[in-house]
Design a protein around this motif. Structure first.
Motif, PDB file in Angstrom:
ATOM      1  N   UNK A 121      17.698  19.140 -23.283  1.00  0.00           N
ATOM      2  CA  UNK A 121      17.470  20.360 -22.504  1.00  0.00           C
ATOM      3  C   UNK A 121      18.332  20.363 -21.254  1.00  0.00           C
ATOM      4  N   UNK A 122      19.628  20.370 -21.435  1.00  0.00           N
ATOM      5  CA  UNK A 122      20.490  20.428 -20.274  1.00  0.00           C
ATOM      6  C   UNK A 122      21.886  19.934 -20.586  1.00  0.00           C
ATOM      7  N   UNK A 123      22.728  19.938 -19.543  1.00  0.00           N
ATOM      8  CA  UNK A 123      24.097  19.447 -19.668  1.00  0.00           C
ATOM      9  C   UNK A 123      24.593  19.034 -18.292  1.00  0.00           C
ATOM     10  N   UNK A 124      25.565  18.138 -18.284  1.00  0.00           N
ATOM     11  CA  UNK A 124      26.172  17.658 -17.040  1.00  0.00           C
ATOM     12  C   UNK A 124      27.623  18.115 -17.023  1.00  0.00           C
ATOM     13  N   UNK A 125      27.993  18.828 -15.973  1.00  0.00           N
ATOM     14  CA  UNK A 125      29.360  19.325 -15.841  1.00  0.00           C
ATOM     15  C   UNK A 125      30.301  18.182 -15.453  1.00  0.00           C
ATOM     16  N   UNK A 126      31.460  18.143 -16.074  1.00  0.00           N
ATOM     17  CA  UNK A 126      32.447  17.097 -15.828  1.00  0.00           C
ATOM     18  C   UNK A 126      33.647  17.705 -15.101  1.00  0.00           C
ATOM     19  N   UNK A 127      34.033  17.095 -13.988  1.00  0.00           N
ATOM     20  CA  UNK A 127      35.249  17.491 -13.287  1.00  0.00           C
ATOM     21  C   UNK A 127      36.251  16.351 -13.377  1.00  0.00           C
ATOM     22  N   UNK A 128      37.427  16.645 -13.886  1.00  0.00           N
ATOM     23  CA  UNK A 128      38.504  15.661 -13.943  1.00  0.00           C
ATOM     24  C   UNK A 128      39.296  15.756 -12.648  1.00  0.00           C
ATOM     25  N   UNK A 129      39.575  14.606 -12.041  1.00  0.00           N
ATOM     26  CA  UNK A 129      40.259  14.612 -10.754  1.00  0.00           C
ATOM     27  C   UNK A 129      41.123  13.372 -10.593  1.00  0.00           C
ATOM     28  N   UNK A 130      41.765  13.264  -9.435  1.00  0.00           N
ATOM     29  CA  UNK A 130      42.840  12.297  -9.239  1.00  0.00           C
ATOM     30  C   UNK A 130      42.364  10.990  -8.623  1.00  0.00           C
ATOM     31  N   UNK A 131      42.984   9.911  -9.049  1.00  0.00           N
ATOM     32  CA  UNK A 131      42.786   8.571  -8.489  1.00  0.00           C
ATOM     33  C   UNK A 131      44.141   7.860  -8.499  1.00  0.00           C
ATOM     34  N   UNK A 132      44.539   7.160  -7.422  1.00  0.00           N
ATOM     35  CA  UNK A 132      43.751   6.796  -6.236  1.00  0.00           C
ATOM     36  C   UNK A 132      43.865   7.777  -5.071  1.00  0.00           C
ATOM     37  N   UNK A 133      44.712   8.809  -5.204  1.00  0.00           N
ATOM     38  CA  UNK A 133      44.824   9.801  -4.137  1.00  0.00           C
ATOM     39  C   UNK A 133      43.968  11.008  -4.518  1.00  0.00           C
ATOM     40  N   UNK A 134      42.989  11.383  -3.708  1.00  0.00           N
ATOM     41  CA  UNK A 134      42.085  12.481  -4.072  1.00  0.00           C
ATOM     42  C   UNK A 134      42.802  13.816  -4.143  1.00  0.00           C
ATOM     43  N   UNK A 135      42.195  14.768  -4.880  1.00  0.00           N
ATOM     44  CA  UNK A 135      42.799  16.093  -4.996  1.00  0.00           C
ATOM     45  C   UNK A 135      41.737  17.177  -4.854  1.00  0.00           C
ATOM     46  N   UNK A 136      42.183  18.452  -4.943  1.00  0.00           N
ATOM     47  CA  UNK A 136      41.278  19.582  -4.742  1.00  0.00           C
ATOM     48  C   UNK A 136      40.189  19.630  -5.801  1.00  0.00           C
ATOM     49  N   UNK A 137      40.526  19.224  -7.024  1.00  0.00           N
ATOM     50  CA  UNK A 137      39.514  19.221  -8.081  1.00  0.00           C
ATOM     51  C   UNK A 137      38.367  18.274  -7.724  1.00  0.00           C
ATOM     52  N   UNK A 138      38.706  17.115  -7.147  1.00  0.00           N
ATOM     53  CA  UNK A 138      37.675  16.170  -6.736  1.00  0.00           C
ATOM     54  C   UNK A 138      36.755  16.761  -5.693  1.00  0.00           C
ATOM     55  N   UNK A 165      36.255   3.195  -8.229  1.00  0.00           N
ATOM     56  CA  UNK A 165      37.114   4.364  -8.206  1.00  0.00           C
ATOM     57  C   UNK A 165      36.442   5.567  -7.598  1.00  0.00           C
ATOM     58  N   UNK A 166      35.135   5.456  -7.352  1.00  0.00           N
ATOM     59  CA  UNK A 166      34.376   6.586  -6.823  1.00  0.00           C
ATOM     60  C   UNK A 166      34.811   7.037  -5.440  1.00  0.00           C
ATOM     61  N   UNK A 167      35.403   6.136  -4.665  1.00  0.00           N
ATOM     62  CA  UNK A 167      35.848   6.542  -3.328  1.00  0.00           C
ATOM     63  C   UNK A 167      36.874   7.663  -3.406  1.00  0.00           C
ATOM     64  N   UNK A 168      37.876   7.510  -4.279  1.00  0.00           N
ATOM     65  CA  UNK A 168      38.900   8.548  -4.428  1.00  0.00           C
ATOM     66  C   UNK A 168      38.400   9.718  -5.262  1.00  0.00           C
ATOM     67  N   UNK A 169      37.519   9.440  -6.216  1.00  0.00           N
ATOM     68  CA  UNK A 169      37.072  10.473  -7.142  1.00  0.00           C
ATOM     69  C   UNK A 169      35.943  11.336  -6.588  1.00  0.00           C
ATOM     70  N   UNK A 170      35.370  10.951  -5.449  1.00  0.00           N
ATOM     71  CA  UNK A 170      34.303  11.745  -4.822  1.00  0.00           C
ATOM     72  C   UNK A 170      34.687  12.091  -3.381  1.00  0.00           C
ATOM     73  N   UNK A 171      35.753  12.890  -3.203  1.00  0.00           N
ATOM     74  CA  UNK A 171      36.187  13.231  -1.845  1.00  0.00           C
ATOM     75  C   UNK A 171      35.455  14.461  -1.299  1.00  0.00           C
ATOM     76  N   UNK A 172      35.003  14.392  -0.070  1.00  0.00           N
ATOM     77  CA  UNK A 172      34.478  15.548   0.651  1.00  0.00           C
ATOM     78  C   UNK A 172      34.745  15.302   2.133  1.00  0.00           C
ATOM     79  N   UNK A 173      35.908  15.740   2.611  1.00  0.00           N
ATOM     80  CA  UNK A 173      36.309  15.410   3.981  1.00  0.00           C
ATOM     81  C   UNK A 173      35.304  15.874   5.020  1.00  0.00           C
ATOM     82  N   UNK A 174      35.189  15.088   6.085  1.00  0.00           N
ATOM     83  CA  UNK A 174      34.329  15.449   7.206  1.00  0.00           C
ATOM     84  C   UNK A 174      34.857  16.707   7.880  1.00  0.00           C
ATOM     85  N   UNK A 175      33.995  17.345   8.641  1.00  0.00           N
ATOM     86  CA  UNK A 175      34.372  18.570   9.342  1.00  0.00           C
ATOM     87  C   UNK A 175      35.614  18.334  10.210  1.00  0.00           C
ATOM     88  N   UNK A 176      36.559  19.252  10.101  1.00  0.00           N
ATOM     89  CA  UNK A 176      37.771  19.157  10.904  1.00  0.00           C
ATOM     90  C   UNK A 176      38.903  18.394  10.247  1.00  0.00           C
TER      91      UNK A 176
END
Length: 475
Positions: A121-138, A165-176
């Protein structure tokens, strides 16, 4: 333990024509131990052994939660092993359990854009993104995780699947701070010789989800974080920069790291400003131990290099080697360790005719040239370079093999996981006219092992624990 088809070709590297039989046997046994070790830490092996679900409870390692306490489930996370973890977890969920979620994984993994299972009863969305340099998809993938969590009711159980690898694959920059700023920082940190602990200390202070930030997003929901470790010592704060773990590091430490490696003035202005504001107390620190946001968070490591090392040791013992684990914390500059290992090889032989030694950890490389390679390849090239400069060493009179590999399947910019060398490698390189020192100075180890036919290539393995070095010696 069977060998997955995608690793089976590694075993053929032992059967190279022209190699003496004692060397072929050492290579055969060492490579067999390596592939069995890799198989032991695949997420589809690790997760079902640690997570159990029945009509009444969810049990994760030593923690149990009554099923009635979490009607909905949200699955989030990121890393090189996270897709396999997610597939295994979804297969364990019963048809009556509603779930949703989102995960970030590297480009190139053979995974559909949504993970589910028949009748679920559900699904998990998959996002493909860049490693080791993060990208917009991440960034977009992490924002999706945060939206899904925020939209869930307070009684939701959040299952975080975290791996190397999660450090590069889970980017969300701090404010600013922009993504471009984060990319510039990553490039500087990865090339300056800093350890993964130091790199991730800086990363945590430039992010909204690292260093406990994901638990802050999920609070007050219950969070169970299932983690496959890829760092020396299995420090929860360091693995993928600890998104669900209290962070004991500080802005002062992050500032000291960038100053010590001489990269402060090369950092983007926004990053220098944030570090200065953090030092002055104008912005809040990362969440620390004791913070109430972690009251409902449980972190459990389900696999690590220790798992793999134990399997490699058993494999070699079954083949009548006196096998032992000589280090669980290999670290430091790759070329420096390689030179030391060349001189120390005879010591691994003392006291027995067939000896095997297993080490795990992760070396660092300071980039000096523009070649292709990785930390394990550079270490092995340094072994050969040292042997070429010191013909009197006892290692020249022994039959030996050294294998060193990254378990995710890709190291540096080489597209390879590592390489294998043996007591014939030096003569074979001389016959090909290879200038070992020149390649070492250019960080160009891949070309050497490609020419020798001793490059280990698997593509992405779907897991990620610490690197492994195997030393086999036969008197």
């Amino acid at each position: 333990m069977g060998v997955p088809m995608r690793f089976e070709h590694l075993l053929q590297m032992a059967e190279r024509p022209g190699l003496p039989e004692p060397i072929r046997r050492l290579r055969r046994d060492g490579l067999r131990a390596l592939v069995e070790a890799i198989e032991s830490v695949l997420p589809e092996v690790l997760l079902p052994a640690k997570v159990h679900l029945d009509d009444d409870v969810l049990a994760i390692d030593d923690v149990t939660v009554a099923r009635k306490a979490f009607p909905p489930v949200v699955i989030v996370g990121g890393g090189k092993a996270t897709a396999g973890m997610c597939r295994s977890l979804v297969a364990l969920l019963e048809e009556s359990t509603p779930f949703t979620g989102a995960v970030n994984i590297p480009y190139g993994q053979p995974v559909p854009d949504k993970i589910t299972a028949p009748g679920r009863r559900g699904e998990v969305h998959v996002t493909f993104c860049s490693h080791p340099i993060p990208d917009e998809a991440g960034v977009a993938g992490v924002e999706k995780m945060c939206r899904i969590i925020a939209a869930s009711p307070p009684e939701t159980l959040v299952l975080a699947l975290i791996s190397g690898g999660g450090s590069a694959l889970m980017p969300l920059p701090a404010e600013g701070i922009t993504l471009k700023d984060k990319q510039a920082v990553n490039r500087l940190l990865l090339s300056c010789g800093a350890s993964i602990r130091e790199i991730n200390c800086v990363r945590k202070h430039l992010s909204r989800v690292k260093g406990g930030g994901l638990s802050a997003v999920a609070h007050p929901r219950r969070v169970f974080s299932l983690i496959i470790s890829d760092v020396v010592g299995d420090d929860l704060q360091v693995i993928a920069s600890g998104p669900t773990v209290p962070d004991a590091t500080t802005f002062a430490e992050a500032d000291d790291i960038v100053r010590r490696y001489g990269i402060l003035e090369q950092l983007p202005q926004s990053v220098r400003r944030r570090l200065a504001d953090g030092l002055a107390g104008r912005i809040a620190e990362t969440p620390k131990p004791g913070d109430p946001i972690f009251k409902n968070t449980v972190n459990r490591i389900i696999g690590s290099a220790q798992t793999a090392a134990a399997v490699a040791r058993q494999s070699l013992a079954q083949r009548r080697y006196d096998a032992g684990i000589f280090a669980a914390d290999l670290h430091g500059e790759a070329r420096r360790y390689g030179a030391q290992l060349a001189r120390q090889l005879p010591g691994f032989h003392a006291g027995g005719s067939r000896r095997a030694a297993i080490g795990t950890g992760e070396f660092t490389v300071t980039l000096r040239g523009s070649g292709s390679g990785g930390r394990n390849q550079e270490m092995l090239l340094a072994v050969l370079d040292e042997l070429s400069e010191t013909p009197h060493l006892e290692a020249h009179r022994l039959s030996w093999v050294v294998i060193s590999a990254a378990f995710d399947g890709i190291e540096g910019n080489s597209g390879a996981m590592g390489a294998v060398i043996d007591s014939t490698s030096l003569e074979r390189s001389k016959a090909l006219g290879i200038d070992l020192r020149s390649h070492l100075e250019r960080n160009d180890a891949k070309a050497v092992f490609q020419a020798l036919g001793d490059l280990l290539v698997t593509g992405q393995t779907g897991t990620n624990v610490n690197d492994m070095t195997l030393i086999l010696i036969d008197g």
